[in-house]
Design a protein around this motif. Structure first.
Motif, PDB file in Angstrom:
ATOM      1  N   VAL A  67      34.272  10.761 -40.931  1.00 22.71           N
ATOM      2  CA  VAL A  67      33.056  10.525 -40.149  1.00 22.71           C
ATOM      3  C   VAL A  67      31.869  10.291 -41.083  1.00 22.71           C
ATOM      4  N   TRP A  68      31.091   9.269 -40.769  1.00 21.78           N
ATOM      5  CA  TRP A  68      29.813   9.035 -41.434  1.00 21.78           C
ATOM      6  C   TRP A  68      28.734   9.469 -40.438  1.00 21.78           C
ATOM      7  N   ILE A 125      39.297  16.109 -23.524  1.00 25.25           N
ATOM      8  CA  ILE A 125      38.663  14.856 -23.933  1.00 25.25           C
ATOM      9  C   ILE A 125      38.695  14.794 -25.445  1.00 25.25           C
ATOM     10  N   VAL A 126      39.179  13.679 -25.971  1.00 22.55           N
ATOM     11  CA  VAL A 126      39.244  13.465 -27.425  1.00 22.55           C
ATOM     12  C   VAL A 126      38.581  12.124 -27.691  1.00 22.55           C
ATOM     13  N   SER A 127      37.453  12.131 -28.389  1.00 22.12           N
ATOM     14  CA  SER A 127      36.676  10.904 -28.478  1.00 22.12           C
ATOM     15  C   SER A 127      35.945  10.758 -29.802  1.00 22.12           C
ATOM     16  N   ASN A 128      35.821   9.509 -30.238  1.00 20.67           N
ATOM     17  CA  ASN A 128      34.871   9.175 -31.295  1.00 20.67           C
ATOM     18  C   ASN A 128      33.477   9.143 -30.688  1.00 20.67           C
ATOM     19  N   THR A 129      32.457   9.118 -31.548  1.00 18.67           N
ATOM     20  CA  THR A 129      31.083   8.986 -31.077  1.00 18.67           C
ATOM     21  C   THR A 129      30.404   7.846 -31.835  1.00 18.67           C
ATOM     22  N   LEU A 148      32.178  18.484 -18.492  1.00 15.90           N
ATOM     23  CA  LEU A 148      32.417  19.509 -19.502  1.00 15.90           C
ATOM     24  C   LEU A 148      33.270  20.647 -18.951  1.00 15.90           C
ATOM     25  N   THR A 149      32.979  21.072 -17.736  1.00 15.95           N
ATOM     26  CA  THR A 149      33.740  22.165 -17.132  1.00 15.95           C
ATOM     27  C   THR A 149      34.981  21.670 -16.398  1.00 15.95           C
ATOM     28  N   ALA A 150      35.157  20.358 -16.331  1.00 16.78           N
ATOM     29  CA  ALA A 150      36.317  19.802 -15.622  1.00 16.78           C
ATOM     30  C   ALA A 150      37.556  19.736 -16.512  1.00 16.78           C
ATOM     31  N   VAL A 151      37.374  19.947 -17.822  1.00 21.17           N
ATOM     32  CA  VAL A 151      38.494  19.889 -18.759  1.00 21.17           C
ATOM     33  C   VAL A 151      38.618  21.215 -19.501  1.00 21.17           C
ATOM     34  N   ASP A 152      39.781  21.396 -20.128  1.00 22.83           N
ATOM     35  CA  ASP A 152      40.041  22.641 -20.852  1.00 22.83           C
ATOM     36  C   ASP A 152      39.567  22.592 -22.303  1.00 22.83           C
ATOM     37  N   ALA A 153      39.354  21.400 -22.831  1.00 20.60           N
ATOM     38  CA  ALA A 153      38.921  21.279 -24.226  1.00 20.60           C
ATOM     39  C   ALA A 153      38.211  19.952 -24.423  1.00 20.60           C
ATOM     40  N   VAL A 154      37.302  19.940 -25.386  1.00 18.53           N
ATOM     41  CA  VAL A 154      36.616  18.711 -25.786  1.00 18.53           C
ATOM     42  C   VAL A 154      36.601  18.670 -27.307  1.00 18.53           C
ATOM     43  N   VAL A 155      37.063  17.564 -27.859  1.00 17.10           N
ATOM     44  CA  VAL A 155      37.043  17.395 -29.314  1.00 17.10           C
ATOM     45  C   VAL A 155      36.437  16.035 -29.626  1.00 17.10           C
ATOM     46  N   PHE A 156      35.310  16.051 -30.331  1.00 19.43           N
ATOM     47  CA  PHE A 156      34.700  14.826 -30.817  1.00 19.43           C
ATOM     48  C   PHE A 156      35.014  14.672 -32.305  1.00 19.43           C
ATOM     49  N   CYS A 157      34.937  13.441 -32.770  1.00 19.59           N
ATOM     50  CA  CYS A 157      35.261  13.182 -34.175  1.00 19.59           C
ATOM     51  C   CYS A 157      34.408  14.027 -35.114  1.00 19.59           C
ATOM     52  N   THR A 158      33.145  14.235 -34.745  1.00 20.43           N
ATOM     53  CA  THR A 158      32.251  15.006 -35.615  1.00 20.43           C
ATOM     54  C   THR A 158      32.621  16.486 -35.663  1.00 20.43           C
ATOM     55  N   ASP A 159      33.412  16.945 -34.699  1.00 26.01           N
ATOM     56  CA  ASP A 159      33.851  18.349 -34.706  1.00 26.01           C
ATOM     57  C   ASP A 159      34.860  18.609 -35.815  1.00 26.01           C
ATOM     58  N   VAL A 160      35.627  17.583 -36.162  1.00 21.18           N
ATOM     59  CA  VAL A 160      36.727  17.765 -37.118  1.00 21.18           C
ATOM     60  C   VAL A 160      36.564  16.932 -38.384  1.00 21.18           C
ATOM     61  N   GLY A 161      35.562  16.043 -38.401  1.00 23.15           N
ATOM     62  CA  GLY A 161      35.296  15.247 -39.604  1.00 23.15           C
ATOM     63  C   GLY A 161      36.092  13.976 -39.728  1.00 23.15           C
ATOM     64  N   ARG A 163      37.685  10.386 -37.562  1.00 22.94           N
ATOM     65  CA  ARG A 163      37.648   9.537 -36.385  1.00 22.94           C
ATOM     66  C   ARG A 163      39.055   9.113 -35.969  1.00 22.94           C
ATOM     67  N   LYS A 164      39.268   8.972 -34.672  1.00 25.23           N
ATOM     68  CA  LYS A 164      40.489   8.307 -34.221  1.00 25.23           C
ATOM     69  C   LYS A 164      40.523   6.910 -34.850  1.00 25.23           C
ATOM     70  N   PRO A 165      41.668   6.418 -35.275  1.00 26.34           N
ATOM     71  CA  PRO A 165      43.028   6.883 -34.981  1.00 26.34           C
ATOM     72  C   PRO A 165      43.588   7.966 -35.902  1.00 26.34           C
ATOM     73  N   HIS A 166      42.747   8.616 -36.709  1.00 28.57           N
ATOM     74  CA  HIS A 166      43.252   9.738 -37.513  1.00 28.57           C
ATOM     75  C   HIS A 166      43.850  10.791 -36.575  1.00 28.57           C
ATOM     76  N   PRO A 167      44.969  11.406 -36.947  1.00 26.66           N
ATOM     77  CA  PRO A 167      45.621  12.350 -36.029  1.00 26.66           C
ATOM     78  C   PRO A 167      44.884  13.667 -35.822  1.00 26.66           C
ATOM     79  N   THR A 168      43.952  14.011 -36.696  1.00 22.26           N
ATOM     80  CA  THR A 168      43.318  15.328 -36.617  1.00 22.26           C
ATOM     81  C   THR A 168      42.632  15.615 -35.278  1.00 22.26           C
ATOM     82  N   PRO A 169      41.838  14.686 -34.701  1.00 26.52           N
ATOM     83  CA  PRO A 169      41.217  15.011 -33.406  1.00 26.52           C
ATOM     84  C   PRO A 169      42.235  15.311 -32.310  1.00 26.52           C
TER      85      PRO A 169
END
Length: 249
Positions: A67-68, A125-129, A148-161, A163-169
């Motif tokens: 992520v930049w 939700i798994v998303s780039n920003t 936000l409350t409709a899903v069990d988890a949210v992961v954005f690229c900035t949370d893990v460093g 971007r998709k298609p990297h497998p980490t998110p």
């Protein structure tokens, strides 16, 4: 095995934002919002053209998918200003507002997520920003739209460093919901970020193609709509749960 988790992309999957043809007007609005935040009067045509060209040089991602962050990009773009942490945060907020204003939540998003929850299927939700913008800012938008409350988890690229298609998110979302990759599917609209990314993380992909897509990957399940995603998952789960006798009937 039955599907125990469904991961979703955000943009153009659950929520539509601006179309490619609108990119330049949105970029100009974002830059003007930043200038106003800096107390700068509107630029003349030549100065604005220069600033837009500089911004376009920032509109790229790192080849290694790291992520930049938006904060770093804006510090470069407005390097002739003294930017402390507070002012940089205000610039980020100003830059994102024109993007957020284009949001249109799919009418099917919340009903489909609720249906999955009733069936005991985990969702995320798994998303780039855009421009590596803050996950915190995007979570505020998800909350505004009731997602936000409709899903069990949210992961954005900035949370893990990464971007998709990297497998980490993808893997981080699966870790949060406690489901193995083989028991999950990922729904997204982009053949590279979403389909290749899901495959790389060991997650079965579903390409959401609400309109003709020139680059649909071969051998990938395609859904025409979010309700169609539900139909496919229900079919897979009913097949997985069927007894050998019923499966042969």
């Amino acid at each position: 095995m039955p599907i125990r988790a469904v991961l979703f992309d955000l943009g153009n999957t659950l929520v539509s934002y601006y179309q490619p043809a609108d990119f330049m007007p949105i970029l100009r609005r974002s830059l003007n919002a930043c200038l106003l935040t800096l107390g700068h009067s509107p630029l003349g045509r030549e100065a604005q053209t220069t600033l837009v060209h500089q911004a376009l040089e920032m509109n790229q991602e790192r080849a290694d998918l790291a992520v930049w962050p938006l904060e770093e990009r804006l510090r470069v773009l407005f390097s002739h200003y003294t930017l402390d942490t507070t002012l940089t945060e205000r610039l980020c907020t100003a830059f994102l507002e024109p993007i957020f204003s284009t949001a249109r939540v799919s009418r099917d998003a919340l009903p489909v997520l609720a249906s999955l929850k009733r069936k005991g299927v985990k969702t995320a939700i798994v998303s780039n920003t855009p421009w590596g913008s803050s996950g915190h800012a995007w979570r505020s938008q998800l909350a505004r739209h009731g997602l936000l409350t409709a899903v069990d988890a949210v992961v954005f690229c900035t949370d893990v460093g990464w971007r998709k298609p990297h497998p980490t998110p993808f893997r981080r979302a699966l870790e949060i919901v406690g489901v193995a990759a083989k028991d999950a599917v990922f729904v997204g609209d982009d053949p590279v970020w979403d389909i290749e990314g899901a495959n790389g993380a060991g997650v079965r992909p579903i390409l959401l193609a609400t309109r003709a897509h020139p680059s649909n990957p071969a051998q990938v399940t395609v859904a025409a709509s979010l309700p169609d995603v539900l139909t496919k998952i229900e079919h897979w789960n009913s097949t997985a749960n069927a007894s050998p006798q019923r499966a042969l009937a």
